[in-house]
Enzyme design. Structure first.
Site, PDB file in Angstrom:
ATOM      1  N   ASN A  12       8.177  -1.525  13.228  1.00  0.00           N
ATOM      2  CA  ASN A  12       8.270  -2.181  12.359  1.00  0.00           C
ATOM      3  C   ASN A  12       9.305  -2.852  11.828  1.00  0.00           C
ATOM      4  O   ASN A  12      10.489  -2.104  11.826  1.00  0.00           O
ATOM      5  CB  ASN A  12       7.820  -1.070  10.909  1.00  0.00           C
ATOM      6  CG  ASN A  12       7.849  -1.766   9.344  1.00  0.00           C
ATOM      7  OD1 ASN A  12       8.876  -2.569   9.260  1.00  0.00           O
ATOM      8  ND2 ASN A  12       6.879  -1.317   8.546  1.00  0.00           N
ATOM      9  N   ASP A  31      10.343  -4.818   9.215  1.00  0.00           N
ATOM     10  CA  ASP A  31      10.865  -5.233   8.007  1.00  0.00           C
ATOM     11  C   ASP A  31      12.385  -5.274   7.498  1.00  0.00           C
ATOM     12  O   ASP A  31      13.094  -5.872   7.079  1.00  0.00           O
ATOM     13  CB  ASP A  31      10.027  -4.383   6.976  1.00  0.00           C
ATOM     14  CG  ASP A  31       8.739  -4.501   6.926  1.00  0.00           C
ATOM     15  OD1 ASP A  31       8.104  -5.410   7.589  1.00  0.00           O
ATOM     16  OD2 ASP A  31       7.976  -3.509   6.303  1.00  0.00           O
ATOM     17  N   HIS A  32      13.170  -3.841   8.116  1.00  0.00           N
ATOM     18  CA  HIS A  32      14.389  -3.863   8.034  1.00  0.00           C
ATOM     19  C   HIS A  32      15.180  -4.768   8.467  1.00  0.00           C
ATOM     20  O   HIS A  32      16.279  -4.940   7.924  1.00  0.00           O
ATOM     21  CB  HIS A  32      14.881  -2.259   8.541  1.00  0.00           C
ATOM     22  CG  HIS A  32      14.446  -1.246   7.598  1.00  0.00           C
ATOM     23  ND1 HIS A  32      14.148  -1.159   6.210  1.00  0.00           N
ATOM     24  CD2 HIS A  32      13.352  -0.345   8.073  1.00  0.00           C
ATOM     25  CE1 HIS A  32      13.417  -0.379   6.013  1.00  0.00           C
ATOM     26  NE2 HIS A  32      12.644   0.271   6.879  1.00  0.00           N
ATOM     27  N   ARG A  62      21.978 -11.365   2.750  1.00  0.00           N
ATOM     28  CA  ARG A  62      23.126 -12.311   2.857  1.00  0.00           C
ATOM     29  C   ARG A  62      22.339 -13.953   2.397  1.00  0.00           C
ATOM     30  O   ARG A  62      23.086 -14.733   2.082  1.00  0.00           O
ATOM     31  CB  ARG A  62      23.263 -12.544   4.382  1.00  0.00           C
ATOM     32  CG  ARG A  62      24.956 -11.874   4.661  1.00  0.00           C
ATOM     33  CD  ARG A  62      26.071 -12.720   4.141  1.00  0.00           C
ATOM     34  NE  ARG A  62      27.057 -11.833   3.591  1.00  0.00           N
ATOM     35  CZ  ARG A  62      28.289 -11.927   4.349  1.00  0.00           C
ATOM     36  NH1 ARG A  62      28.092 -12.987   5.517  1.00  0.00           N
ATOM     37  NH2 ARG A  62      29.145 -11.155   4.298  1.00  0.00           N
ATOM     38  N   HIS A  90       5.434  -5.673   6.911  1.00  0.00           N
ATOM     39  CA  HIS A  90       4.976  -5.718   5.365  1.00  0.00           C
ATOM     40  C   HIS A  90       5.125  -6.682   4.563  1.00  0.00           C
ATOM     41  O   HIS A  90       6.335  -7.043   4.293  1.00  0.00           O
ATOM     42  CB  HIS A  90       5.559  -4.223   4.744  1.00  0.00           C
ATOM     43  CG  HIS A  90       4.539  -3.917   3.510  1.00  0.00           C
ATOM     44  ND1 HIS A  90       5.056  -2.814   3.021  1.00  0.00           N
ATOM     45  CD2 HIS A  90       4.010  -4.648   2.645  1.00  0.00           C
ATOM     46  CE1 HIS A  90       4.434  -2.537   1.785  1.00  0.00           C
ATOM     47  NE2 HIS A  90       3.708  -3.771   1.523  1.00  0.00           N
ATOM     48  N   ARG A 112       5.277  -8.069   1.235  1.00  0.00           N
ATOM     49  CA  ARG A 112       5.011  -7.451  -0.022  1.00  0.00           C
ATOM     50  C   ARG A 112       5.002  -8.717  -0.921  1.00  0.00           C
ATOM     51  O   ARG A 112       5.247  -9.846  -0.727  1.00  0.00           O
ATOM     52  CB  ARG A 112       6.390  -6.650  -0.539  1.00  0.00           C
ATOM     53  CG  ARG A 112       6.255  -5.342   0.193  1.00  0.00           C
ATOM     54  CD  ARG A 112       7.586  -4.641  -0.305  1.00  0.00           C
ATOM     55  NE  ARG A 112       7.649  -3.349   0.126  1.00  0.00           N
ATOM     56  CZ  ARG A 112       7.111  -2.313  -0.776  1.00  0.00           C
ATOM     57  NH1 ARG A 112       6.657  -2.497  -1.980  1.00  0.00           N
ATOM     58  NH2 ARG A 112       7.267  -1.002  -0.329  1.00  0.00           N
ATOM     59  N   ARG A 151      10.286  -9.013  -0.717  1.00  0.00           N
ATOM     60  CA  ARG A 151      11.610  -8.518  -0.740  1.00  0.00           C
ATOM     61  C   ARG A 151      12.262  -8.573   0.736  1.00  0.00           C
ATOM     62  O   ARG A 151      13.450  -8.558   0.903  1.00  0.00           O
ATOM     63  CB  ARG A 151      11.931  -7.162  -1.365  1.00  0.00           C
ATOM     64  CG  ARG A 151      11.353  -6.062  -0.387  1.00  0.00           C
ATOM     65  CD  ARG A 151      11.644  -4.806  -1.080  1.00  0.00           C
ATOM     66  NE  ARG A 151      10.857  -4.528  -2.197  1.00  0.00           N
ATOM     67  CZ  ARG A 151      10.453  -3.255  -2.623  1.00  0.00           C
ATOM     68  NH1 ARG A 151      10.822  -2.075  -2.021  1.00  0.00           N
ATOM     69  NH2 ARG A 151       9.950  -3.049  -3.816  1.00  0.00           N
ATOM     70  N   GLU A 161       0.739  -5.256   7.078  1.00  0.00           N
ATOM     71  CA  GLU A 161       0.768  -4.194   6.232  1.00  0.00           C
ATOM     72  C   GLU A 161       0.757  -4.866   4.892  1.00  0.00           C
ATOM     73  O   GLU A 161       1.604  -5.764   4.537  1.00  0.00           O
ATOM     74  CB  GLU A 161       1.895  -3.180   6.223  1.00  0.00           C
ATOM     75  CG  GLU A 161       1.734  -2.073   6.827  1.00  0.00           C
ATOM     76  CD  GLU A 161       3.096  -1.271   6.635  1.00  0.00           C
ATOM     77  OE1 GLU A 161       3.720  -1.067   5.437  1.00  0.00           O
ATOM     78  OE2 GLU A 161       3.685  -0.487   7.530  1.00  0.00           O
ATOM     79  N   THR A 200      10.461   2.121  -0.583  1.00  0.00           N
ATOM     80  CA  THR A 200       9.574   2.174   0.506  1.00  0.00           C
ATOM     81  C   THR A 200       8.339   2.544   0.027  1.00  0.00           C
ATOM     82  O   THR A 200       8.145   3.098  -1.248  1.00  0.00           O
ATOM     83  CB  THR A 200      10.214   2.707   1.554  1.00  0.00           C
ATOM     84  OG1 THR A 200       9.220   2.685   2.635  1.00  0.00           O
ATOM     85  CG2 THR A 200      10.550   4.220   1.585  1.00  0.00           C
ATOM     86  N   THR A 201       7.250   2.419   0.743  1.00  0.00           N
ATOM     87  CA  THR A 201       5.659   2.911   0.566  1.00  0.00           C
ATOM     88  C   THR A 201       5.918   4.285   0.243  1.00  0.00           C
ATOM     89  O   THR A 201       6.452   5.146   1.020  1.00  0.00           O
ATOM     90  CB  THR A 201       4.775   2.679   1.507  1.00  0.00           C
ATOM     91  OG1 THR A 201       5.084   1.271   2.097  1.00  0.00           O
ATOM     92  CG2 THR A 201       3.296   2.916   1.072  1.00  0.00           C
ATOM     93  N   GLU A 218      -4.359   5.227   8.738  1.00  0.00           N
ATOM     94  CA  GLU A 218      -2.937   5.876   9.438  1.00  0.00           C
ATOM     95  C   GLU A 218      -2.639   6.989   8.450  1.00  0.00           C
ATOM     96  O   GLU A 218      -2.444   6.780   7.110  1.00  0.00           O
ATOM     97  CB  GLU A 218      -1.970   4.594   9.147  1.00  0.00           C
ATOM     98  CG  GLU A 218      -0.323   4.975   9.312  1.00  0.00           C
ATOM     99  CD  GLU A 218       0.469   3.736   9.102  1.00  0.00           C
ATOM    100  OE1 GLU A 218       0.150   2.585   9.280  1.00  0.00           O
ATOM    101  OE2 GLU A 218       1.671   4.110   9.203  1.00  0.00           O
ATOM    102  N   HIS A 265       5.609   6.785   8.977  1.00  0.00           N
ATOM    103  CA  HIS A 265       6.768   6.716   7.860  1.00  0.00           C
ATOM    104  C   HIS A 265       7.369   7.983   8.104  1.00  0.00           C
ATOM    105  O   HIS A 265       7.122   9.070   8.264  1.00  0.00           O
ATOM    106  CB  HIS A 265       5.737   6.933   6.518  1.00  0.00           C
ATOM    107  CG  HIS A 265       6.200   6.153   5.508  1.00  0.00           C
ATOM    108  ND1 HIS A 265       7.801   6.756   5.058  1.00  0.00           N
ATOM    109  CD2 HIS A 265       6.232   5.134   4.717  1.00  0.00           C
ATOM    110  CE1 HIS A 265       8.162   5.879   3.853  1.00  0.00           C
ATOM    111  NE2 HIS A 265       7.215   4.938   3.917  1.00  0.00           N
TER     112      HIS A 265
HETATM  113  N1  PXP Z   1       3.718   2.875   7.916  1.00  0.00           N
HETATM  114  C1  PXP Z   1       3.583   2.480   6.895  1.00  0.00           C
HETATM  115  C2  PXP Z   1       2.168   2.468   6.203  1.00  0.00           C
HETATM  116  C3  PXP Z   1       4.537   2.022   6.021  1.00  0.00           C
HETATM  117  O1  PXP Z   1       4.721   1.821   4.791  1.00  0.00           O
HETATM  118  C4  PXP Z   1       5.976   2.100   6.709  1.00  0.00           C
HETATM  119  C5  PXP Z   1       7.219   1.400   6.227  1.00  0.00           C
HETATM  120  O2  PXP Z   1       7.198   0.346   6.022  1.00  0.00           O
HETATM  121  C6  PXP Z   1       6.156   2.628   7.974  1.00  0.00           C
HETATM  122  C7  PXP Z   1       4.841   3.133   8.617  1.00  0.00           C
HETATM  123  C8  PXP Z   1       7.373   3.058   8.757  1.00  0.00           C
HETATM  124  O3  PXP Z   1       8.237   3.730   8.018  1.00  0.00           O
HETATM  125  P1  PXP Z   1       9.608   3.877   8.764  1.00  0.00           P
HETATM  126  O4  PXP Z   1      10.386   2.553   8.526  1.00  0.00           O
HETATM  127  O5  PXP Z   1      10.032   5.085   7.740  1.00  0.00           O
HETATM  128  O6  PXP Z   1       9.555   4.341   9.968  1.00  0.00           O
END
Ligand code: PXP
Length: 390
Positions: free
Chosen positions: A154, A156-157, A165, A190, A192, A196, A217, A247-248, A298, A338
């Site tokens: 993932n 996203d981060h 920034r 994801h 959203r 974000r 996601e 987060t979720t 999942e 997660h």
């Molecule tokens: N699975 C789902 C459904 C999530 O929402 C997330 C976080 O976006 C992850 C997995 C990954 O989680 P983590 O970033 O804590 O590894």
């Protein structure tokens, strides 16, 4: 070594992973020092095993397993193990174990017969055979399964840092490519409602550039569903989405919103997009996901990762393992994720029922110190080693 596993039954409700049985059979053969031999496993129904039972043992009715040794074979063939999956399924319910746990026991039992053990010869032999079976199975379980669990990442981060920034760097698209080059089997993002982190531009370019699999996601809401239908990712994972959460937070309450989720699944199915439902590891949610036609679940590993004692972690792990078994045996494909990190991942990756892990935060944060390529490779090594029988 060669192990062949074939089936000759038509029982749509019984899902058997031949891959798993083959892997367990390989492990058992290595352990019993007959790795240079070949073995055949045949899965049948009660009718067929009843016929064999009558023909070769003069006993009417079905049984669970029959072994046919080929001790005179010049080709190092051990022989055949014939298992009735119908009887196995019944016995698994009686014994309160999963079908695959029981099938593995039957393969072990059958193999020991082929190797000359016989519990019918004497009481002592029966005890010795039982002890050996227990020992092998315990060891096999502790070793884990060697079905290769996949690692999806993932990113996203990366987008979160970029958006902090308000510029274009670091780019989650570049991050996805590096993850793939380092061995990721898929990329997860994801999208959203509040955008974000990942935005519309990201998913559009990622759709074009991801070489492995794109897992989108999303919350089951109208605007995002439309985007997904146009984008056509390789799969979508439906998650609950709250604007205020960091987060979720928890899994979807599938049981409580079957109608709405079934509608989204149907739309995606029409567009050829498989749907995964992110759920807490609970029987009720697994059953509901199955009822409304999800392809995957999942399993939420958050509580397992957040546990503050070993005892609590083991309890949470058991819930995940049980839910994964239940889902797998219903014919659902099983992912998990997660909160997984470099300490907590191995135990989950060792579950043969789990196909893929979705990991983000731990990998991206390690990447800050060691680089993304190395962070992915280190996690991939953990996942691969845990999911292989050694
Ligand atoms: N699975 C789902 C459904 C999530 O929402 C997330 C976080 O976006 C992850 C997995 C990954 O989680 P983590 O970033 O804590 O590894």
């Amino acid at each position: 070594m060669s192990v062949d596993c074939s089936s000759n039954y038509d029982l749509p409700a019984i899902h058997v992973s031949k891959q798993l049985l083959l892997r367990h059979a390989h492990w058992l053969m290595r352990k019993n020092r007959v790795a240079d031999h070949s073995l055949s496993i045949l899965l049948v129904d009660d009718d067929e095993i009843s016929w064999l039972n009558k023909q070769y043992r003069k006993i009417p009715g079905p049984t669970n397993v029959l072994s046919f040794p080929l001790s005179e074979s010049p080709f190092q063939e051990l022989g055949d193990i014939v298992i009735s999956v119908e009887t196995a399924a019944r016995e698994a319910v009686e014994k309160k174990v999963t079908l695959h746990t029981h099938l593995t026991w039957l393969v072990t039992h059958g193999l020991l017969h082929l190797l000359g053990h016989d519990h019918e010869r004497s009481e002592d032999e029966a005890v010795a055979m039982w002890d050996l079976e227990q020992k092998l199975i315990t060891e096999l379980q502790n070793t884990g399964s060697n079905q290769m669990t996949q690692l999806a990442i993932n990113v996203d981060h990366v987008a979160t840092v970029r958006n902090a920034r308000g510029i274009t760097e670091p780019d989650p698209v570049t991050a996805a490519s590096i993850c793939e080059l380092a061995g990721a089997a898929g990329i997860v993002v994801h999208l959203r409602e509040d955008r974000r982190h990942i935005n519309d531009r990201d998913v559009r370019i990622l759709r074009e550039t991801i070489k492995t699999r794109m897992n989108l996601e999303m919350g089951a809401n109208k605007g995002i569903i439309e985007i997904a239908l146009n984008l056509r990712p390789d799969m979508v994972t439906l998650v609950p989405e709250k604007r205020k959460e960091l987060t979720t937070e928890g899994g979807l309450d599938v049981a409580g919103q079957k109608k709405k989720l079934a509608k989204t699944i149907a739309k995606m199915r029409k567009a050829g997009i498989p749907v995964s439902l992110f759920i807490d590891p609970e029987s009720k949610q697994v059953q509901a996901a199955h009822d409304i036609g999800a392809t995957y679940v999942e399993l939420h590993t958050g509580r397992y990762c957040d546990a503050t004692s070993e005892n609590e972690r083991t309890q949470e792990y058991k819930l995940i393992a049980t839910s994964a078994d239940e889902a797998y045996e219903m014919g659902l494909r099983v992912n998990a994720g997660h909160g997984l990190d470099y300490q907590t991942t191995a135990r989950i990756a060792a579950l043969y029922t789990i196909e893929e892990l979705s990991i983000g935060h731990a990998i991206i944060t390690r990447a800050v110190f060691v680089g993304l390529d190395q962070a992915v490779r280190e996690m991939k090594k953990i996942v691969s080693e845990a999911s292989m029988i050694v």
